[in-house]
Motif scaffolding. Structure first.
Motif, PDB file in Angstrom:
ATOM      1  N   ALA A  65       3.525   0.952  -3.511  1.00 20.56           N
ATOM      2  CA  ALA A  65       3.438   2.103  -4.412  1.00 20.56           C
ATOM      3  C   ALA A  65       2.562   1.820  -5.622  1.00 20.56           C
ATOM      4  CB  ALA A  65       4.838   2.514  -4.864  1.00 20.56           C
ATOM      5  N   TYR A  66       2.377   0.519  -5.959  1.00 20.05           N
ATOM      6  CA  TYR A  66       1.607   0.169  -7.149  1.00 20.05           C
ATOM      7  C   TYR A  66       0.309  -0.578  -6.829  1.00 20.05           C
ATOM      8  CZ  TYR A  66       5.754   1.567  -9.712  1.00 20.05           C
ATOM      9  OH  TYR A  66       6.812   2.292 -10.224  1.00 20.05           O
ATOM     10  N   LEU A  67      -0.035  -0.668  -5.562  1.00 19.07           N
ATOM     11  CA  LEU A  67      -1.332  -1.247  -5.226  1.00 19.07           C
ATOM     12  C   LEU A  67      -2.458  -0.326  -5.687  1.00 19.07           C
ATOM     13  CD1 LEU A  67      -0.724  -2.634  -1.605  1.00 19.07           C
ATOM     14  CD2 LEU A  67      -0.998  -3.955  -3.718  1.00 19.07           C
ATOM     15  N   PRO A  68      -3.558  -0.890  -6.130  1.00 23.02           N
ATOM     16  CA  PRO A  68      -4.689  -0.048  -6.530  1.00 23.02           C
ATOM     17  C   PRO A  68      -5.173   0.811  -5.369  1.00 23.02           C
ATOM     18  CG  PRO A  68      -4.992  -2.327  -7.252  1.00 23.02           C
ATOM     19  CD  PRO A  68      -3.804  -2.321  -6.336  1.00 23.02           C
ATOM     20  N   ASP A  89      -0.369 -11.074   0.550  1.00 20.14           N
ATOM     21  CA  ASP A  89      -0.085 -11.483   1.922  1.00 20.14           C
ATOM     22  C   ASP A  89       1.336 -11.064   2.291  1.00 20.14           C
ATOM     23  OD1 ASP A  89      -0.656 -13.176   4.371  1.00 20.14           O
ATOM     24  OD2 ASP A  89       1.145 -14.154   3.582  1.00 20.14           O
ATOM     25  N   ILE A  90       1.518 -10.533   3.490  1.00 20.15           N
ATOM     26  CA  ILE A  90       2.810  -9.979   3.878  1.00 20.15           C
ATOM     27  C   ILE A  90       3.885 -11.068   3.982  1.00 20.15           C
ATOM     28  CG2 ILE A  90       1.786  -8.001   5.047  1.00 20.15           C
ATOM     29  CD1 ILE A  90       2.254  -9.403   7.699  1.00 20.15           C
ATOM     30  N   ASN A  91       3.515 -12.279   4.381  1.00 17.79           N
ATOM     31  CA  ASN A  91       4.502 -13.343   4.503  1.00 17.79           C
ATOM     32  C   ASN A  91       4.933 -13.855   3.134  1.00 17.79           C
ATOM     33  OD1 ASN A  91       6.050 -15.109   6.297  1.00 17.79           O
ATOM     34  ND2 ASN A  91       4.780 -16.749   5.455  1.00 17.79           N
ATOM     35  N   GLU A  92       3.973 -14.002   2.223  1.00 10.90           N
ATOM     36  CA  GLU A  92       4.317 -14.428   0.870  1.00 10.90           C
ATOM     37  C   GLU A  92       5.163 -13.372   0.166  1.00 10.90           C
ATOM     38  OE1 GLU A  92       0.959 -15.546  -1.404  1.00 10.90           O
ATOM     39  OE2 GLU A  92       0.383 -17.206  -0.078  1.00 10.90           O
ATOM     40  N   TYR A  93       4.862 -12.106   0.398  1.00 10.60           N
ATOM     41  CA  TYR A  93       5.673 -11.043  -0.186  1.00 10.60           C
ATOM     42  C   TYR A  93       7.106 -11.116   0.332  1.00 10.60           C
ATOM     43  CZ  TYR A  93       7.547  -6.393  -1.097  1.00 10.60           C
ATOM     44  OH  TYR A  93       8.351  -5.347  -1.509  1.00 10.60           O
ATOM     45  N   LEU A  94       7.264 -11.356   1.627  1.00 14.91           N
ATOM     46  CA  LEU A  94       8.609 -11.429   2.203  1.00 14.91           C
ATOM     47  C   LEU A  94       9.408 -12.577   1.588  1.00 14.91           C
ATOM     48  CD1 LEU A  94      10.750 -10.557   4.212  1.00 14.91           C
ATOM     49  CD2 LEU A  94       9.627 -11.996   5.933  1.00 14.91           C
ATOM     50  N   ALA A 133      11.582  -3.166  13.720  1.00 14.82           N
ATOM     51  CA  ALA A 133      11.142  -4.238  12.824  1.00 14.82           C
ATOM     52  C   ALA A 133       9.987  -3.790  11.929  1.00 14.82           C
ATOM     53  CB  ALA A 133      10.738  -5.467  13.640  1.00 14.82           C
ATOM     54  N   GLN A 134       9.012  -3.098  12.498  1.00 15.15           N
ATOM     55  CA  GLN A 134       7.872  -2.649  11.694  1.00 15.15           C
ATOM     56  C   GLN A 134       8.301  -1.654  10.625  1.00 15.15           C
ATOM     57  OE1 GLN A 134       4.936  -4.029  12.038  1.00 15.15           O
ATOM     58  NE2 GLN A 134       5.448  -5.213  13.862  1.00 15.15           N
ATOM     59  N   GLU A 135       9.185  -0.725  10.989  1.00  9.45           N
ATOM     60  CA  GLU A 135       9.670   0.272  10.026  1.00  9.45           C
ATOM     61  C   GLU A 135      10.478  -0.395   8.906  1.00  9.45           C
ATOM     62  OE1 GLU A 135       9.826   0.490  13.223  1.00  9.45           O
ATOM     63  OE2 GLU A 135       8.784   2.344  13.802  1.00  9.45           O
ATOM     64  N   ILE A 136      11.244  -1.429   9.263  1.00  8.81           N
ATOM     65  CA  ILE A 136      12.039  -2.131   8.251  1.00  8.81           C
ATOM     66  C   ILE A 136      11.121  -2.817   7.241  1.00  8.81           C
ATOM     67  CG2 ILE A 136      13.638  -4.046   7.879  1.00  8.81           C
ATOM     68  CD1 ILE A 136      14.922  -3.352  10.558  1.00  8.81           C
ATOM     69  N   TYR A 137      10.059  -3.458   7.750  1.00  8.64           N
ATOM     70  CA  TYR A 137       9.136  -4.105   6.817  1.00  8.64           C
ATOM     71  C   TYR A 137       8.424  -3.071   5.941  1.00  8.64           C
ATOM     72  CZ  TYR A 137       5.966  -7.462   4.816  1.00  8.64           C
ATOM     73  OH  TYR A 137       5.305  -8.249   3.906  1.00  8.64           O
ATOM     74  N   THR A 138       8.071  -1.954   6.537  1.00 12.43           N
ATOM     75  CA  THR A 138       7.434  -0.896   5.748  1.00 12.43           C
ATOM     76  C   THR A 138       8.351  -0.429   4.626  1.00 12.43           C
ATOM     77  OG1 THR A 138       6.172  -0.141   7.674  1.00 12.43           O
ATOM     78  CG2 THR A 138       6.442   1.421   5.857  1.00 12.43           C
ATOM     79  N   LEU A 139       9.630  -0.311   4.916  1.00 10.61           N
ATOM     80  CA  LEU A 139      10.594   0.114   3.898  1.00 10.61           C
ATOM     81  C   LEU A 139      10.732  -0.931   2.799  1.00 10.61           C
ATOM     82  CD1 LEU A 139      12.793   2.139   2.993  1.00 10.61           C
ATOM     83  CD2 LEU A 139      14.413   0.835   4.397  1.00 10.61           C
ATOM     84  N   VAL A 140      10.814  -2.195   3.176  1.00 12.09           N
ATOM     85  CA  VAL A 140      10.994  -3.252   2.186  1.00 12.09           C
ATOM     86  C   VAL A 140       9.744  -3.437   1.330  1.00 12.09           C
ATOM     87  CG1 VAL A 140      11.390  -5.739   1.901  1.00 12.09           C
ATOM     88  CG2 VAL A 140      12.741  -4.443   3.562  1.00 12.09           C
ATOM     89  N   SER A 141       8.569  -3.199   1.904  1.00 11.84           N
ATOM     90  CA  SER A 141       7.325  -3.378   1.152  1.00 11.84           C
ATOM     91  C   SER A 141       6.929  -2.151   0.342  1.00 11.84           C
ATOM     92  CB  SER A 141       6.181  -3.734   2.108  1.00 11.84           C
ATOM     93  OG  SER A 141       5.938  -2.671   3.025  1.00 11.84           O
TER      94      SER A 141
END
Length: 268
Positions: free
Chosen positions: A55-58, A154-159, A42-50
């Motif tokens: 890549a564009y965060l400051p 926020d990770i939930n809002e991004y999802l 699950a953690q790896e899947i979220y890392t892939l989706v995010s």
């Protein structure tokens, strides 16, 4: 078409409901099995989706979790959605198994490729948004962040955001199937759809404006594929209607020849 559909059987309502329940249970079991297999990752899947956003965060910025249980529940929720998406072929296979006995042979030849193409198009839409739209979109968001404002999503809002776009693009890529179906069943003819092309193009760009950031590149990346997919649907729909017309013409010709044949010598 005349006669009964191929494989049609007179089944009581209870039998149909029992079969429907069985097939629904198979769908649920398939999704649960996929989910159980994916939970350890699950953690790896979220890392892939995010990845497209990160890549564009400051420099020095990270995604954040504002909820106490978000670091656990958000990847868990994403894994459940991924399991559902991956289970779509199994679900459609069960749908096909339920409706196929009631279809004519000609309808089966059309319906089966439609189901297969629906799966491919849905996954293509998700891949399109992940590999092409997300990079442009998040690059735009990062570039317009006001000075002095830290971009920390926020990770939930991004999802919720990416799931909406995954679903929107997946459904948008079903346009050829929808166009083909309305032509095939005779709801709208090809000529009418061709005359409506300007309105369709405008509609595609309106949808692009609603679903993407307010920059011309992201809007075009959704609008242009939608328009092209609409044209593909018209093309294949016209081919099928032409084949059906030719088949009907051949049938009429055969009937005419039989009618014009001279009577047997015994009846002369």
């Amino acid at each position: 078409m005349t006669g009964q559909p191929d494989g049609d059987q007179d089944m009581p309502l209870v039998a149909h409901l029992t079969e429907l329940r069985t097939r629904l249970l198979r769908c649920v079991i398939a999704v649960l099995l996929i989910f159980a297999a994916l939970v350890p990752f699950a953690q790896e899947i979220y890392t892939l989706v995010s990845a497209p956003l990160r890549a564009y965060l400051p420099e020095g910025a990270t995604m954040i979790a504002t909820g106490v249980a978000s670091p656990f529940l958000t990847p868990f929720k994403l894994t459940a959605w991924v399991a559902l998406f991956l289970g779509v072929p199994v679900i459609l296979h069960q749908v096909w198994g339920f409706i196929a006995p009631g279809l004519y042979q000609q309808e089966k030849r059309i319906a089966l490729p439609l189901l297969a193409s629906s799966i491919v198009l849905f996954y293509s839409g998700m891949a399109f948004v992940y590999f092409l739209v997300f990079p442009l979109m998040f690059h735009f968001f990062a570039s317009v962040t006001p000075e002095g404002v830290a971009m920390m999503t926020d990770i939930n809002e991004y999802l919720d955001f990416v799931l909406t776009l995954f679903f929107a693009f997946g459904v948008a890529f079903e346009i050829p199937v929808a166009t083909f179906l309305i032509i095939w069943i005779g709801l709208v003819d090809v000529a009418t759809l061709k005359k409506s092309r300007p309105y369709v193009i405008v509609g595609c760009f309106v949808v692009g404006m609603v679903l993407t950031p307010p920059d011309i590149f992201s809007q075009t990346l959704l609008a242009v594929p939608m328009w092209l997919l609409f044209e593909v649907g018209i093309l294949f729909g016209a081919m099928v209607r032409r084949d059906a017309t030719e088949d009907a013409g051949d049938g009429n010709a055969v009937a005419t020849r039989k009618h014009d044949d001279p009577p047997p010598a015994s009846q002369a």
